[in-house]
Design an enzyme around this catalytic site. Structure first.
Site, short mmCIF file in Angstrom:
data_model
loop_
_atom_site.label_atom_id
_atom_site.label_comp_id
_atom_site.label_asym_id
_atom_site.label_seq_id
_atom_site.Cartn_x
_atom_site.Cartn_y
_atom_site.Cartn_z
N HIS A 195 -4.09 14.36 -2.83
CA HIS A 195 -3.08 13.47 -3.56
C HIS A 195 -3.59 12.49 -4.57
O HIS A 195 -2.80 12.31 -5.65
CB HIS A 195 -2.39 12.50 -2.35
CG HIS A 195 -1.39 11.45 -2.82
ND1 HIS A 195 -0.27 11.88 -3.31
CD2 HIS A 195 -1.71 10.15 -2.93
CE1 HIS A 195 0.25 10.50 -3.52
NE2 HIS A 195 -0.39 9.55 -3.23
N ASP A 246 -3.62 1.50 -0.39
CA ASP A 246 -2.46 2.08 -1.13
C ASP A 246 -2.68 1.13 -2.59
O ASP A 246 -2.44 -0.04 -2.50
CB ASP A 246 -1.16 1.80 -0.68
CG ASP A 246 0.04 2.67 -1.47
OD1 ASP A 246 -0.50 3.41 -2.58
OD2 ASP A 246 1.00 2.69 -1.01
#
Length: 322
Positions: free
Chosen positions: A229, A156
């Site tokens: 995403h 992330d």
């Protein structure tokens, strides 16, 4: 950073570009009604630098830092005639299947350190000082998970700006000179449905995220139809310029309660960039084709704040105290 980390706390207050840390606390508070509560809060904010030094000096290698940010409603209560151009409450985003809710928040503290106990001690002392002038809206203790992965297994923050680009992407500039050096902050708490996610194949998970799990290499963008995403979270304006935000997301969880999540926090120079990213995720692009990650990750909070530069924050609190 200073040259001699042995003799002083190494990170200045309101340092958006402070290093990503091993631990963090995301603390959202509401401020009580009346001028007395407001003045009490202002007094604590005025002494925040000293509190950071008090706790941070116990281990300079712990790199304690804290970002303080104010919501739109609290900003109005400070009775200043000027406010950041884009500052406003979080606007709920209602998609065909998923909703990004708006939740209360006047004050937000992003506490970071290399040690959980530093974050804990700073938060404890901070809340002791604020006392009954505030009420807790949300509190999340985050941790760095292995090689910066979220609990879904993916790295992330890969797309974060680096170096000089951090300031250019996160700090207000000449477009709003009164608030130059400040940053818009958007926060959301997501809870994951781990079993359904684990039921997907590795290939399905990678297509949803837009990256390979192990290598973190980007997958090609879809030419049409359902976007990943990664693609939906990439904002490009009409001139072809890509606009970045700085994410300092962190996993959190309580396995005994079946709670697994990611706390999203995005710092940006322009609030519209983060807003556009969320609209693409929840509404879809094209409309109706929402971010499939939302089928496994539900937003439970949503709030907007502005983290002013130190001089601006000081001027705000001094105005209330006089």
């Amino acid at each position: 950073m200073v040259g001699n980390g042995w003799d002083r706390v190494p990170i200045d207050s309101q340092s958006i570009d402070a290093p990503l840390s091993r631990a963090a606390v995301f603390l959202t508070l509401t401020v009580g009604e009346g001028r007395e509560a407001l003045q009490a809060v202002a007094g604590v904010l005025d002494g925040l630098d000293d509190l950071i030094k008090t706790v941070g000096f116990r281990d300079l290698n712990g790199r304690l830092s804290c970002i303080t940010a104010l919501g739109s409603g609290l900003w109005d209560r400070f009775q200043t005639s000027k406010r950041p151009q884009e500052l406003r409450p979080f606007v709920p985003i209602e998609g065909a299947k998923h909703t990004a809710p708006a939740t209360p928040g006047d004050l937000f503290f992003h506490i970071r350190a290399e040690r959980e106990d530093l974050c804990f001690e700073f938060e404890r002392l901070l809340l002791d000082q604020l006392g009954s002038s505030v009420a807790l809206a949300d509190e999340v203790a985050g941790f760095r998970y292995f090689d910066s992965r979220d609990l879904l297994g993916f790295v992330d923050g890969t797309a974060n700006p680096t170096g000089h680009d951090i300031g250019a992407s996160t700090l207000v500039g000449s477009e709003d000179p009164e608030f130059a050096g400040g940053s818009y902050v958007v926060v959301q708490k997501y809870l994951h449905q781990m079993q359904p996610w684990a039921g997907l194949s590795k290939g399905e998970q990678e297509q949803i995220i837009g990256r390979e799990i192990v290598s973190n290499v980007e997958l090609p963008d879809a030419a049409s139809g359902q976007k990943s995403h990664k693609t939906l979270a990439t904002i490009v304006d009409d001139d072809g310029t890509e606009h970045d935000i700085l994410r300092d997301n962190m996993p959190f969880g309580r396995p005994g309660h079946g709670e697994y999540g990611t706390y999203f926090i995005g710092y940006s120079r322009h609030l519209w960039v983060t807003q556009k990213m969320l609209e693409r995720m929840f509404l879809g692009d094209p409309p109706g084709m929402h971010d499939r990650l939302l089928d496994f990750s539900t937003a439970h909070t949503g709030a907007v704040f502005f983290a002013p530069a130190p001089r601006t924050l000081s001027a705000l609190v001094q105005a209330v105290q006089t």
